[in-house]
Design a protein around this motif. Sequence first.
Motif, short mmCIF file in Angstrom:
data_model
loop_
_atom_site.label_atom_id
_atom_site.label_comp_id
_atom_site.label_asym_id
_atom_site.label_seq_id
_atom_site.Cartn_x
_atom_site.Cartn_y
_atom_site.Cartn_z
N UNK A 45 8.22 3.43 -28.16
CA UNK A 45 7.84 4.92 -28.00
C UNK A 45 6.32 4.82 -28.11
N UNK A 46 6.06 4.12 -29.32
CA UNK A 46 4.54 4.13 -29.78
C UNK A 46 3.62 3.31 -28.97
N UNK A 47 4.09 1.90 -28.76
CA UNK A 47 3.59 1.06 -27.98
C UNK A 47 3.49 1.26 -26.33
N UNK B 36 -8.76 8.58 -33.07
CA UNK B 36 -10.17 8.13 -32.55
C UNK B 36 -9.95 7.98 -30.83
N UNK B 37 -8.91 7.53 -30.62
CA UNK B 37 -8.79 7.23 -29.08
C UNK B 37 -8.45 8.68 -28.48
N UNK B 38 -7.71 9.42 -29.08
CA UNK B 38 -7.51 10.87 -28.60
C UNK B 38 -8.65 11.80 -28.60
N UNK C 285 -6.02 14.69 -21.22
CA UNK C 285 -5.45 15.51 -22.05
C UNK C 285 -4.16 15.29 -22.49
N UNK C 286 -3.34 14.89 -21.52
CA UNK C 286 -1.96 14.60 -21.59
C UNK C 286 -1.82 13.38 -22.45
N UNK D 259 -0.72 10.47 -27.52
CA UNK D 259 -1.28 9.65 -28.72
C UNK D 259 -1.21 10.44 -29.99
N UNK D 260 -1.27 11.57 -29.95
CA UNK D 260 -0.97 12.29 -31.35
C UNK D 260 0.13 12.35 -31.69
N UNK D 261 1.22 12.30 -30.81
CA UNK D 261 2.67 12.38 -31.07
C UNK D 261 2.91 10.94 -31.71
N UNK D 262 2.38 9.94 -31.13
CA UNK D 262 2.61 8.41 -31.53
C UNK D 262 1.96 8.32 -33.10
N UNK D 263 0.95 9.26 -33.42
CA UNK D 263 0.35 8.96 -34.82
C UNK D 263 1.57 9.58 -35.73
N UNK D 264 2.04 10.68 -35.51
CA UNK D 264 3.45 11.23 -36.14
C UNK D 264 4.39 10.28 -36.52
#
Length: 420
Positions: free
Chosen positions: A245-247, A311-313, A395-396, A401-406
């Motif tokens: 999921x993350x990658x 940073x990317x987000x 924005x999506x 990306x913020x979800x992947x941080x979690x």
Amino acid sequence: MKEKYNFSARHWSMIGICFLLCLLANAVTSDSENVILPLLSDANGWDYYGKVLTFATIAGCTSIVGNLILGKICEKKGAKFMTVLSLFAAAIFVFLYGTATTYPLLVIGLIGTICFGQSISFLGANAIIASWFPYKKGLAMGFVTIGPPAATVMMVSALTFLINHVGIKGGIYTICGVLIAVAVLCIIFVHNTPEEVGCTPDNLSKQEIEALERGKNALISADSKEHKMTVKELVRTRAFWFIVIIIGICSLTQTGLMAQWIVRYQGTAFESKAGLLMSIAAVVGIFGSMIAGYLENKLGTQKAYAVLAIWFAVALVMNFTNIPILVYISVPMFGLTITFMQIFMPAFELSVFGRANFAQANAIIFPVVSICGQLTFLLISACKSIFGEVKSVYIVFAILLLITVVLALMMQISAKKQSR
């Protein structure tokens, strides 16, 4: 872990060869296709924006099946065998599509070129780095992943210059010749493991390796003699799906950013500067790759990923605003994450599955991640239909990306914490 590049000459040679493999992989797939396909279409009287690009997209999706097969070959025969095979095969398929005069030959050539071209780096180079640098993977990958942005900066101009002077066929022959030469180089100098030539992983002493393996936070990956996991065991591991999921989201966002870069700026005040902005991002990416690799080694895979994903987000949101100063700041910010997926896919895989099971995990994860990258075009199309602008997908991307941080911070990768 000390941030020291205290590698031996053999270790540096592996880094140099893997850098070359990553550069070539990018050069023979996306970079060469961007130059050759329009010229080939003109020469044959083909519909470039209609049929040719459609065929290229189909080839990209179809090649994923080949990646699954090559992943298994890498696991069974070793990274060296698979890399040499891919280099020779890529030379054949580049010749096929680059000299094609019919659509069937073009499609066959593109499928083979994309399949074997991608495998040179994502399967071959990654597996070599995983075996030689299981502890300082970030430092090694920081150098190796300079290849893709360097290819973007140099190869398009170099190929254009070459083709203008020797023609399309001359350019194709040159690419094929380089692929064959690098295959011979790999036959002579590449070794699957450092132990084959009397070296140790990361050039660490046996005492240092034993200390790391005994460490409280030692990764499952530490011992190269550990149990080989079956495919069933891999897919039943929760961390496996976290990585997918993350990658996968990394691939989705990174592919979407670069593939639609020019289109995103059409009709805006930045349209005439879009090409220049892309070049700036790619140049910064050369240094950004090393910075990202250093952070991975310094902070650890999970924390470094979280920092760079945020940073990317932020860069995506800044770019979305169309406010000139924020757009200009976001471009070099993108440069720091231009090799995001290339660094963190093997980093997460090594952190969880280690040297013993890296090739097997990568053989499954990479094709799935490639599919996610192709899905970006559907997401972009949907956002454009709903909101009327390509930039709305940024924005999506930022939210994903913020979800992947979690997820990255939740992932349990230590030997004691790993759940199955």
